[in-house]
Scaffold this motif. Structure first.
Motif, mmCIF file in Angstrom:
data_model
loop_
_atom_site.group_PDB
_atom_site.id
_atom_site.type_symbol
_atom_site.label_atom_id
_atom_site.label_comp_id
_atom_site.label_asym_id
_atom_site.label_seq_id
_atom_site.Cartn_x
_atom_site.Cartn_y
_atom_site.Cartn_z
ATOM 1 N N LEU A 196 74.181 18.790 -47.068
ATOM 2 C CA LEU A 196 75.229 17.757 -47.056
ATOM 3 C C LEU A 196 74.936 16.774 -45.937
ATOM 4 O O LEU A 196 74.793 17.163 -44.771
ATOM 5 N N ASP A 197 74.846 15.483 -46.289
ATOM 6 C CA ASP A 197 74.710 14.442 -45.276
ATOM 7 C C ASP A 197 76.089 14.237 -44.649
ATOM 8 O O ASP A 197 77.038 13.882 -45.340
ATOM 9 N N ILE A 198 76.204 14.507 -43.344
ATOM 10 C CA ILE A 198 77.524 14.402 -42.700
ATOM 11 C C ILE A 198 77.648 13.097 -41.905
ATOM 12 O O ILE A 198 78.604 12.912 -41.150
ATOM 13 N N GLY A 199 76.724 12.188 -42.103
ATOM 14 C CA GLY A 199 76.790 10.906 -41.391
ATOM 15 C C GLY A 199 76.153 11.017 -40.017
ATOM 16 O O GLY A 199 75.827 12.113 -39.555
ATOM 17 N N GLY A 200 75.967 9.854 -39.380
ATOM 18 C CA GLY A 200 75.355 9.850 -38.048
ATOM 19 C C GLY A 200 73.924 10.364 -38.068
ATOM 20 O O GLY A 200 73.425 10.865 -37.060
#
Lengths: 312, 312
Positions: B32-36
């Protein structure tokens, strides 16, 4: 060593390990703050043949739904929305073909209804029984997360549905009556996913968890985590079939148990009813005391021998 | 239905469900790409008594380490660092006390060594055998994630350690020789966590996975996911005890298998050796062809009957 003894033992062994932002064991889910005001939450549950289900008595499709529902309920209990799951299945040789197909179809059926993806898993053979492990992943606003430790003296205590129906259903099933309404409740438990996410968004809600082992046992987890006590008015418990013992001691209801500030309590009940067309039942209040439940019947303290379901 | 048949069946049923950002089934972890610029990755594995271990032959402490190691290996295979785990254990009545304590001590031992927290789990009773499910959580830079689908024609193929030792160890154990060096490899597999995180940071590395079922079987997963073929030079395979069949067909080595651009290959090997003091073995190359392995011995194509470990 009981279930909680084993968990305590593990928690002590791991007390000195950096958790890299993940919360410690002790709630319905472990939570990671991923930044941007958001969290990811994880929970896991294992179901074993002969303990949680009998292959002859439980249709595989039903078990697929149930294995998922109990995990979705843990995510709902955090005030979050389930988004995806991982599924591990161990199957004895011979059982795999039809049983596995139907199990996964049931699992997929409820997943579709709840909008929950399957993003990983493991399948393996077993020597004898079937074992299933589900991991549910929740996601939502960090500000919405409800923890067991957040109850405050003065809070009202609520349950989000009738209790004891699953236990009465299990009695029916053990007596050979598979098709009663209570048996249906036991066989196809519903996770309160919409209610959980909605209650997560209400700031007057403090502590929350789901009722898997019965009010008499589960409420004590909130009391211990929050260092407070509770007074429960027995006549206000929404007991299925009027059976208060089943409502208080029976497992597998998967209804939400929560505390909320007394000032906001009536508005919360009203809004819940408007949103879901069902009642949020006010059953007592949190008090400053030892972490125990004082049962009360029409204003008089009583001391019944009520315990929740004990594992092992 | 084989393991992969069941997974394919589930994948088809779930093809139309929104994955809320999580990647589909098909790699060592779901990501999962969680941002940042960061990702979280999850993997899960189930071990069952009588299939993955024998209670009499496998000390609980060893099994605790092994159950964790195989999951850490899956995180390493993504180029990420494992940070935490969830552990589910089903125990027959009677076994729980000593066995569970030692199992968790072994699990904790390796967790401490790898800096991995325990953040959740489930314990339950079982009717007969022991079942264990582990979920490992990885975290790292989105740019470091290595997928099975990233191999390119022209890439060099590497393995990050000697192969076949675990299979030779299992032979030793089945013959009653529990204390040979190979038996120790089988009983206490090491996940290449430092190597995986380091290789994740190298942009010349394209595809990566861990070898759990043998090169002959696992490499084909990369080839299928990347729509290419491979030519493997048999004399370059680092075969434990010189046993090429064990190196190619044996399971449970948990060494990393990877492809990297041919131009960067020598520098990668040199830097790997400088960092870890051990060799990164170049065993062949990726070619534009059907997703199959062409084995070659001193420049001559051969057609041996080599298959990896097949589940079920």
């Amino acid at each position: 060593m009981t279930e909680f003894g084993l968990i305590d033992f593990a928690a002590r062994l791991f007390a000195d390990v950096d958790r890299h932002g993940w919360e410690a064991i002790g709630d319905d889910c472990t939570v990671l703050d991923i930044g941007g005001g958001e969290v990811v939450a994880l929970t896991t549950d294992m179901l074993v043949e002969g303990v949680h289900f009998l292959r002859g008595a439980t249709p595989a499709r039903e078990l697929g739904r149930k294995a998922l529902a109990v995990n979705l309920s843990d995510v709902a209990a955090m005030g979050l929305r389930p988004v995806a799951t991982l599924l591990s299945v161990a199957l004895p040789y011979g059982a795999e073909q039809e049983w596995a197909r139907e199990f996964i179809e049931g699992y997929s059926e409820l997943s579709h209804r709840e909008g929950v993806a399957l993003v990983g898993g493991d399948t393996t053979s077993s020597k004898e029984g079937i074992a299933v492990n589900v991991v549910a992943i929740g996601r939502g606003a960090a500000a919405h997360v409800k923890r067991r430790s957040a109850a405050c003296a003065g809070d009202a205590v609520f349950v989000a549905g009738e209790l004891g129906g699953s236990a009465l259903g299990l009695d029916d099933i053990l007596a050979g009556r598979y098709d009663t309404p209570y048996a249906a409740l036991h066989r196809n438990p519903e996770a309160q996913t919409a209610e959980g996410a909605w209650l997560g968004g209400r700031s007057e809600v403090h502590a929350m968890m789901d009722l898997s082992d019965g009010l008499a046992s589960d409420l004590v987890h909130i009391l211990r985590a929050s260092s407070c006590g509770a007074v429960i008015d027995v006549e206000n418990i929404p007991a299925a079939g009027g059976n208060v013992r089943a409502a208080v001691c029976g497992g597998e209801d998967y209804k939400l148990l929560l505390t909320a500030s007394a000032e906001g309590a009536e508005e919360l009940q009203r809004d819940f009813h408007e949103t879901f067309g069902r009642e949020l039942y006010r059953v007592g209040r949190i008090v400053a005391s030892e972490p125990r439940i004082q049962w009360r019947e029409r204003g008089v303290d009583i001391d019944p021998d009520w315990h929740g379901f004990v594992h092992f």
